[in-house]
Design an enzyme around this catalytic site. Structure first.
Site, short mmCIF file in Angstrom:
data_model
loop_
_atom_site.label_atom_id
_atom_site.label_comp_id
_atom_site.label_asym_id
_atom_site.label_seq_id
_atom_site.Cartn_x
_atom_site.Cartn_y
_atom_site.Cartn_z
N ARG A 15 24.05 38.91 53.55
CA ARG A 15 22.57 38.36 53.49
C ARG A 15 22.45 37.33 52.99
NH1 ARG A 15 22.01 40.23 48.39
NH2 ARG A 15 23.72 41.22 47.43
N ASN A 90 31.47 31.26 50.20
CA ASN A 90 29.45 31.30 50.03
C ASN A 90 29.42 31.89 49.11
OD1 ASN A 90 26.78 31.40 50.52
ND2 ASN A 90 27.10 33.37 51.15
N TYR A 155 26.76 29.48 35.35
CA TYR A 155 26.40 29.00 36.29
C TYR A 155 26.64 27.72 36.54
CZ TYR A 155 24.42 29.36 40.94
OH TYR A 155 23.78 28.97 42.03
N ALA A 157 28.13 25.59 35.29
CA ALA A 157 28.99 25.42 34.73
C ALA A 157 30.76 25.05 35.71
CB ALA A 157 30.01 26.24 33.40
N ALA A 158 30.48 26.69 36.14
CA ALA A 158 30.81 27.29 37.53
C ALA A 158 30.92 26.54 38.27
CB ALA A 158 30.46 28.25 37.88
N LYS A 159 29.47 26.10 38.49
CA LYS A 159 29.17 25.32 39.98
C LYS A 159 29.24 23.87 39.76
CE LYS A 159 27.20 28.42 42.68
NZ LYS A 159 27.76 28.83 43.79
#
Ligand code: NAP
Length: 250
Positions: A15, A90, A155, A157-159
């Protein structure tokens, strides 16, 4: 068609943005691997739409945070198609919570889902792609990793980590003929976004922070993704591209 003959894996393509990327790649001639972890019916719908475009679609249930499942997925791809040319990392999620109340396990969950998954899928895909001496890895990061987002410390930090990973990996695998790039979307209108962000916050964001004056749409992200997967982008690696209506322009 720009992706004729290529096989592309898009993680989290049941999706949202992932599905639109899968359909755009199929339209450009790629055979597609549709990955999901929970939404089987949605994944099957993505595959039906890919097949309606005349391309093959392999649906694989695999949690991208789990190495054995990622290894099984990539093995199945190579068994089914004989090669793997494009990996789009993704799959991800973006919970909102004030920094002070984020628990250790919530932190670890987001880092696993939004950063470790990119490491795992890229490493396993590379073990297959290196023998072909070609391949494109495209990581879907976020503007949160560039400028930070309130309530999204893990988020962001992760990205941000995905951007560093992209650059380091691009340098390391260049001599094997692979390119690695990242796309950092601004807020894109998906079911999840509309669930996660309060309506007033979205309105203020588009009114005061986005020069182009609207939320992004999944179709705004796919063109660049297709381009980076195509042979036209063969001399581009280690780059991070914002697709955000001008939100982060300097
Ligand atoms: P979405 O609509 O929530 O879709 C997420 C996809 O990831 C679904 O297909 C989901 O499938 C899959 N997924 C989640 N956890 C998974 C796991 N452990 N293993 C395998 N698949 C998993 O998300 P989206 O809005 O399209 O976002 C897609 C990507 O763009 C994410 O990385 C997100 O961080 C990034 N992004 C989004 C925005 C935005 O505003 N939407 C902005 C910037 C960046 P299942 O349901 O089967 O788990």
């Amino acid at each position: 068609m720009r992706l004729s003959g290529k096989v592309a894996v898009v993680t989290g393509s049941s999706r949202g943005i992932g599905r639109e990327i899968a359909l755009a790649m199929a339209r450009e001639g790629a055979d597609m691997v549709i990955n999901y972890s929970r939404s089987k019916t949605d994944a099957e719908e993505s595959a039906t739409q890919v097949k309606a475009l005349g391309k093959r679609a392999l649906v694989v249930k695999a949690d991208v945070t789990d190495r054995p499942q990622v290894e099984d997925m990539m093995k199945r791809v190579v068994e089914e198609f004989g090669h793997m040319d494009v990996l789009v990392n993704n799959a991800g999620g973006f919970p909102i919570k004030p920094f002070q109340s984020v628990t250790d396990s919530e932190w670890e969950h987001v880092i696993k889902l939004d950063l470790t998954s990119v490491f795992l899928c890229s490493q396993v895909a590379f073990s297959h792609m290196r023998s072909q001496r070609s391949g494109s890895i495209i990581n879907i990061s976020s503007v949160s990793g560039l400028v930070g987002a309130v309530g999204m410390v893990p988020y962001s930090a992760a990205k941000g980590g995905v951007m560093g990973l992209t650059k380091a990996l691009a340098r390391e695998v260049a001599s094997s003929g692979l390119t690695v790039n990242a796309i950092a979307p601004g807020i894109i209108e998906t079911d999840t976004t509309l669930d996660v962000f309060p309506e007033a916050a979205l309105k203020a964001y588009v009114t005061y922070q986005v020069p182009l004056g609207r939320l992004g749409r999944a179709e705004d992200v796919v063109g660049l993704t297709v381009f980076l997967a195509s042979n036209e982008a063969r001399y581009i690696t280690g780059q991070v591209y914002a697709v955000d209506g001008g939100f982060t322009m300097q």
